[in-house]
Design a protein around this motif. Structure first.
Motif, PDB file in Angstrom:
ATOM      1  N   ARG A 267     -10.846 -10.768   4.219  1.00 38.65           N
ATOM      2  CA  ARG A 267      -9.817 -10.711   5.177  1.00 38.65           C
ATOM      3  C   ARG A 267      -9.520  -9.319   5.701  1.00 38.65           C
ATOM      4  N   ALA A 268      -9.342  -8.414   4.645  1.00 38.11           N
ATOM      5  CA  ALA A 268      -8.867  -7.028   4.945  1.00 38.11           C
ATOM      6  C   ALA A 268      -9.939  -6.464   5.646  1.00 38.11           C
ATOM      7  N   PHE A 317      -2.794   8.494  -3.127  1.00 33.23           N
ATOM      8  CA  PHE A 317      -2.127   8.121  -4.340  1.00 33.23           C
ATOM      9  C   PHE A 317      -1.218   9.082  -4.772  1.00 33.23           C
TER      10      PHE A 317
ATOM     11  N   LEU B 166      -3.259  -9.553  -7.563  1.00 33.55           N
ATOM     12  CA  LEU B 166      -4.320 -10.091  -6.621  1.00 33.55           C
ATOM     13  C   LEU B 166      -4.123 -11.540  -6.800  1.00 33.55           C
ATOM     14  N   GLU B 187      -2.578   1.387  -7.251  1.00 34.27           N
ATOM     15  CA  GLU B 187      -3.829   0.556  -7.307  1.00 34.27           C
ATOM     16  C   GLU B 187      -3.533  -0.915  -7.051  1.00 34.27           C
ATOM     17  N   VAL B 189      -1.128  -1.655  -4.589  1.00 29.92           N
ATOM     18  CA  VAL B 189      -0.656  -1.687  -3.353  1.00 29.92           C
ATOM     19  C   VAL B 189      -1.888  -2.224  -2.278  1.00 29.92           C
ATOM     20  N   PHE B 191      -4.159  -4.308  -3.272  1.00 29.24           N
ATOM     21  CA  PHE B 191      -4.301  -5.702  -3.359  1.00 29.24           C
ATOM     22  C   PHE B 191      -3.503  -6.514  -2.456  1.00 29.24           C
ATOM     23  N   ILE B 193      -1.857  -5.073   0.198  1.00 28.32           N
ATOM     24  CA  ILE B 193      -2.245  -5.137   1.684  1.00 28.32           C
ATOM     25  C   ILE B 193      -3.109  -6.122   2.203  1.00 28.32           C
ATOM     26  N   ALA B 194      -4.081  -6.481   1.235  1.00 31.44           N
ATOM     27  CA  ALA B 194      -5.239  -7.374   1.480  1.00 31.44           C
ATOM     28  C   ALA B 194      -4.912  -8.923   1.596  1.00 31.44           C
ATOM     29  N   ALA B 195      -3.882  -9.210   0.761  1.00 31.22           N
ATOM     30  CA  ALA B 195      -3.384 -10.442   0.589  1.00 31.22           C
ATOM     31  C   ALA B 195      -2.129 -10.904   0.990  1.00 31.22           C
ATOM     32  N   ILE B 201       5.264  -0.041   0.621  1.00 32.47           N
ATOM     33  CA  ILE B 201       4.461   0.945  -0.348  1.00 32.47           C
ATOM     34  C   ILE B 201       5.423   1.681  -1.126  1.00 32.47           C
TER      35      ILE B 201
END
Lengths: 349, 269
Positions: A267-268, A317, B166, B187, B189, B191, B193-195, B201
């Motif tokens: 998806r990303a 980061f 996730l 780390e 964040v 996941f 953003i993807a889900a 943030i």
């Protein structure tokens, strides 16, 4: 502001100032040991936490016990919970007793070794208020005799076939058993040399030999008993429940992550916008830079990967960590001084 | 003893320079009510998610993950209070899956307050605050079950998360929930953003509560910490500049900032 609010704010402030000072002050300031009681205070917190765990157990029994007794909705889950709790407590207690018994036996042998050395040192130092060295040596010999009799009896009763004839553990255990037998013989020979006649001065070499023989026996006896205990029924049940069930279920959940990462990455990385395109390009470069196939395509890819990870990625980061750190510090300061927002600072709230 | 002598005079001065602007801007925020906070899409989405859940007649969930009692939790509670009020307004169920007993007690109190503030105390149901497990993946398994069974329409993942982030976010994704994720851990964040549909943030998590409530204390804190960050940014630039000058022209002999940071008190051991 009511009394309860004031009390909470006062306790919060005092707690905060204690840990702040504990963090910033040196151990000794102007000759005053300010860190002298820190360990005791920390142990106090651990005790409170332990009591809370006990309270939680009572609460759990009351909540779920009543649900089972009155057959309320989903009572079967409560039954499963309490059964699991009871079984795990029983098995863990049994395991604790088993490991504790082995540790106690070994500690008893080690204490006897310490006693053998102490007899000589007390005699040399002229320590007052203790029995004469010969009397203490006699007591040592009697205690060693009792210990050796017990060890010989227990060694004879051991069923090493339980460990599986011909297995590595079986072979090891037989070796430890032989070591223990040799150790017992060495102790018996050494205690025979002790000076036990009244008025006779202790022989440091004889006492040292007894101590050395006892320590050797303790080592082989610990190895044997630990290995034997590893094959006992309580240990098998404990391993089945903890490693076979609890850890395995956790690992199963963790393994789901692999599938979810694939779905989320799909998806990303779908090319829908400039940002997702950039993400996809960066991801492809990092992935290719990680594998031999990428090096085969272009030898500079690992360097590109490293640059992406160490420069833009690290910068992002650090920025996130830095911002969150400052915000967290400010929030902690507000908590310390109870500078509350109206949402949490209503009377009686 | 480990843990002592962690603060040199310079560190204490920097701390004072960080706290000072916060106190100043809290005073300013109490006098002025027009302090500007830039738009946060993820926070605006909270209203949308709450409204959507009410329209669909499905519950909302608010999860603080494995957050313990800490400043991060305190920041999350501000958002929980807001979401709780929205749920009370729209008469939606708000599920609170819990991982830590201490947090559960605090979260329950905040949610009860939110319902009381909306005059809907009778609607508050403590059974919606569910303790799942303290064990990370048992908690994740419980969360998946809860989200799938209840088919939540909106899921808020605010706080501290680790490897389970996730798993939690995908559970909501699978039932079509509108999700807002917020974590201070870089780390996790990625996941979120993807889900998730929206992600806050790092420090945005701390800003969310101020943005939602516009209370003077929270707004003042936000303004103050931004100024403190600006000061630290200038220190970084100055430090990099001095270190660069020293490496190019060693004869200059400028004192590096980290040397100042390590100057001690001159007493104690």
């Amino acid at each position: 502001m009511n009394f309860r609010s004031r009390l909470i704010k006062l306790v919060t402030f005092l707690g905060g100032i204690y840990f702040f000072l504990e963090f910033v002050l040196p151990g000794t300031v102007f000759g005053v040991k300010v860190d002298a009681y820190h360990d005791q205070i920390s142990n106090g917190f651990i005790t409170v936490a332990a009591m809370a765990a006990g309270l939680g157990l009572i609460n759990l029994l009351m909540q779920h016990g009543s649900r089972i007794v009155f057959r309320r909705r989903d009572w079967i889950y409560s039954l499963a919970l309490l059964t699991g709790l009871a079984v795990m407590i029983a098995v863990t207690l049994q395991d604790w007793r088993g490991t504790g018994r082995v540790a106690d036996e070994v500690a008893g042998i080690s204490r006897l070794a310490d006693f053998a050395e102490r007899i000589t040192s007390d005699h040399e130092d002229g320590t007052e208020g203790v029995l004469p060295a010969a009397a203490r040596n006699r007591a040592l010999r009697e205690a060693a005799d009792r210990l050796l009799t017990r060890i010989e009896d227990e060694s004879g009763a051991l069923d090493l076939d339980r460990l599986g004839r011909g297995s590595i553990d079986h072979t090891l255990a037989r070796g430890y058993l032989a070591d223990a037998g040799n150790g017992a013989a060495a102790v018996r020979a050494a205690v025979a040399e002790l000076a036990v006649t009244d008025g006779e001065a202790p022989d440091p070499a004889a006492n040292a030999a007894v101590a050395g023989a006892l320590r050797g026996l303790a080592e082989s006896w610990r190895n044997l008993r630990n290995l034997e205990y590893e094959h006992s029924t309580p240990k098998h049940v404990y391993r089945l429940l903890f490693e076979g069930l609890f850890v395995a279920l956790g690992s199963a959940m963790f393994s789901l992550l692999g599938f979810y990462i694939a779905a989320a990455a799909y998806r990303a990385f779908r090319v829908r916008s400039a940002e997702s395109s950039l993400m996809m390009i960066a991801a492809v470069l990092v992935m290719l830079g990680q594998i031999p196939f990428g090096v085969w395509i272009w030898s500079g890819l690992p360097d590109v990967r490293l640059w992406l990870l160490e420069v833009p990625n690290s910068a992002a980061f650090r920025a996130i960590t830095f911002g969150a750190g400052v915000a967290g510090l400010v929030m902690a300061f507000r908590m310390w001084f109870s500078i509350e927002s109206e949402s949490f600072d209503r009377e009686g709230g | 003893m480990a843990g002592f002598e962690n603060a040199t005079p310079a560190v204490l001065v920097i701390m004072a320079l960080m706290i000072g602007p916060v106190l100043f801007y809290i005073r300013v925020a109490r006098r002025r009510h027009d302090l500007y906070v830039r738009r946060l899409a993820g926070v605006d989405a909270i209203d949308e998610a709450a409204g959507r859940a009410a329209e669909l007649g499905r519950p909302l969930s608010f999860c603080t993950g494995i957050t313990n009692v800490s400043p991060v939790l305190y920041a999350c509670l501000g958002v929980l209070y807001y979401v709780g009020r929205k749920a009370a307004q729209y008469r939606s169920r708000l599920l609170l899956p819990q991982n830590t007993p201490e947090v559960m007690a605090i979260a329950e109190d905040v949610l009860r307050d939110a319902y009381r503030a909306e005059g809907r105390s009778a609607q508050f149901d403590p059974r919606n605050i569910v303790f799942l497990s303290e064990e990370q993946f048992a908690f994740a398994a419980g969360y998946i079950g809860l989200v799938q069974r209840e088919r939540v329409a909106g899921a808020f993942l605010f706080g501290h998360f680790a490897a389970e982030s996730l798993i939690l976010a995908e559970a909501g994704q699978q039932v079509g929930a509108m999700q807002v994720g917020a974590s201070v851990s870089p780390e996790q964040v990625a996941f979120f953003i993807a889900a998730c549909d929206y992600t806050l943030i790092g420090e945005e998590l701390f800003a969310a509560s101020a943005y939602l409530t516009r209370e003077p204390i929270q707004l003042g804190s936000l303004y103050g910490q931004d100024r403190a960050k600006l000061f630290l940014f200038l220190m970084i630039v100055a430090g990099v500049g001095i270190a660069t000058l020293n490496s190019v022209w060693p004869d200059l002999g400028l004192t590096n900032l980290d040397t100042l940071m390590h100057l001690g008190w001159g007493f104690g051991s």
